[in-house]
Write a protein that holds these residues in place. Structure first.
Motif, mmCIF file in Angstrom:
data_model
loop_
_atom_site.group_PDB
_atom_site.id
_atom_site.type_symbol
_atom_site.label_atom_id
_atom_site.label_comp_id
_atom_site.label_asym_id
_atom_site.label_seq_id
_atom_site.Cartn_x
_atom_site.Cartn_y
_atom_site.Cartn_z
ATOM 1 N N UNK A 1 0.806 -1.122 0.040
ATOM 2 C CA UNK A 1 0.015 0.079 0.051
ATOM 3 C C UNK A 1 0.889 1.320 0.043
ATOM 4 N N UNK A 2 0.351 2.485 -0.717
ATOM 5 C CA UNK A 2 1.305 3.462 -1.015
ATOM 6 C C UNK A 2 0.673 4.407 0.459
ATOM 7 N N UNK A 3 1.853 5.066 1.126
ATOM 8 C CA UNK A 3 1.507 5.882 2.094
ATOM 9 C C UNK A 3 2.079 7.236 2.124
ATOM 10 N N UNK A 4 1.173 8.239 2.368
ATOM 11 C CA UNK A 4 1.471 9.562 2.434
ATOM 12 C C UNK A 4 1.501 10.017 4.206
ATOM 13 N N UNK A 5 2.504 10.395 4.737
ATOM 14 C CA UNK A 5 2.563 10.905 6.116
ATOM 15 C C UNK A 5 2.154 12.433 6.086
ATOM 16 N N UNK A 6 1.258 12.590 7.164
ATOM 17 C CA UNK A 6 0.918 13.951 7.735
ATOM 18 C C UNK A 6 1.775 14.207 8.953
ATOM 19 N N UNK A 7 2.515 15.371 8.893
ATOM 20 C CA UNK A 7 3.029 16.082 10.156
ATOM 21 C C UNK A 7 2.897 17.319 10.253
ATOM 22 N N UNK A 8 2.610 17.462 11.658
ATOM 23 C CA UNK A 8 2.491 18.983 12.299
ATOM 24 C C UNK A 8 3.603 19.914 12.306
ATOM 25 N N UNK A 9 4.765 19.238 12.274
ATOM 26 C CA UNK A 9 6.275 19.776 12.486
ATOM 27 C C UNK A 9 6.722 19.637 11.093
ATOM 28 N N UNK A 10 7.419 20.814 10.816
ATOM 29 C CA UNK A 10 8.284 20.787 9.545
ATOM 30 C C UNK A 10 9.674 20.329 9.974
ATOM 31 N N UNK A 11 9.953 19.078 10.771
ATOM 32 C CA UNK A 11 10.924 18.411 11.162
ATOM 33 C C UNK A 11 11.336 17.515 10.375
ATOM 34 N N UNK A 12 12.834 17.631 10.197
ATOM 35 C CA UNK A 12 13.304 16.683 8.993
ATOM 36 C C UNK A 12 13.478 15.211 9.474
ATOM 37 N N UNK A 13 13.511 15.263 11.141
ATOM 38 C CA UNK A 13 13.773 14.032 11.716
ATOM 39 C C UNK A 13 12.251 13.219 11.392
#
Length: 261
Positions: free
Chosen positions: A79-91
């Motif tokens: 399955x393809x996955x797009x992650x959502x993050x609330x922080x513009x954090x490279x980690x």
């Protein structure tokens, strides 16, 4: 892109879920939703989506763990996955990509951007490579039809199963593959609970590729992926190979002297 593709949106923020669902539904996708990580896993197992839009910070089970479990499930590992993050954090982004996410979007985002990302990823996922076409990864060329591998034009000697393993990884270059998926693609049988054979063959394949510009990387608790080495890594690998050859030559010389004595 076929409008029959199924999307799962997993996020505990109602406004994001509803807005994303609205825009994706308008594009013709079938959309399911989940408000926490456990519901996301349960829904994914039930509907088998083509793509999951996955928030990192969710209750019960976080997005990283959901991604990990999806990649380890033989029925959902593709399955393809797009992650959502609330922080513009490279980690956050790096960890997500290493766990097997295909892309990420930082909140807040324009829903049109999400639609574009979804469309692009699904288009690539449906463009399945020809299993008999030659694949070039860095300075290595894998030719399934001729059943040969060449590094800068020079043939590499691989055993039959090592070739099948490299072929499976090369057809999915840069993507994390579970041991179960590799068993299916390289060995031709469904996962029956024994994946140790994959680890053994990966170790052998790594040795064969040591002097090339590509390598098989481990992704902890999930599986493996084929990537190009960075220039510094390639130089280090070459130095290590030269050192090993020098050590072997020295041992041979000592053995010859001992025999002569």
């Amino acid at each position: 892109m076929p409008s029959t593709s199924t999307i799962l949106i997993a996020d505990d923020e109602e406004s994001i879920v509803e807005l994303s669902k609205l825009y994706l539904t308008k594009e013709g996708y079938t959309v399911h939703t989940a408000r926490d990580g456990q519901e996301a896993l349960d829904t994914a197992r039930r509907v088998k989506p083509d793509l999951v839009v996955l928030d990192l910070m969710m209750p019960r089970v976080d997005g990283w763990e959901v991604c990990r479990r999806l990649r380890k499930d033989p029925r959902l590992s593709g399955v393809s996955i797009i992650m959502l993050t609330a922080r513009d954090d490279d980690v956050d982004k790096i960890v997500g990509l290493e766990l097997g996410a295909d892309d990420y979007v930082t909140k807040p985002f324009n829903p049109r951007e999400l639609v574009a990302r979804v469309r692009g990823i699904l288009r690539r996922a449906h463009e399945a490579p020809d299993p008999d076409a030659a694949v070039q990864v860095g300075d290595v060329r894998i030719d399934p039809a001729a059943r040969e591998v060449r590094h800068n034009g020079q043939a590499l000697a691989l055993r039959s199963q090592e070739f099948e393993l490299l072929k499976a990884l090369a057809l999915n270059v840069g993507k994390v593959m579970t041991r179960e998926a590799l068993l299916t693609q390289a060995w031709g049988y469904d996962y029956l609970g024994e994946s140790r054979t994959v680890d053994v063959h990966v170790a052998a394949l790594r040795a064969r590729l040591q002097d090339t510009g590509i390598e098989v990387q481990s992704v902890r608790s999930i599986g493996y992926k084929l990537v190009e080495r960075q220039p510094a890594q390639t130089a280090q690998a070459a130095q290590a190979a030269q050192a090993a050859q020098a050590a072997q030559a020295a041992q041979a010389a000592q053995a010859a002297q001992a025999g002569a004595g």
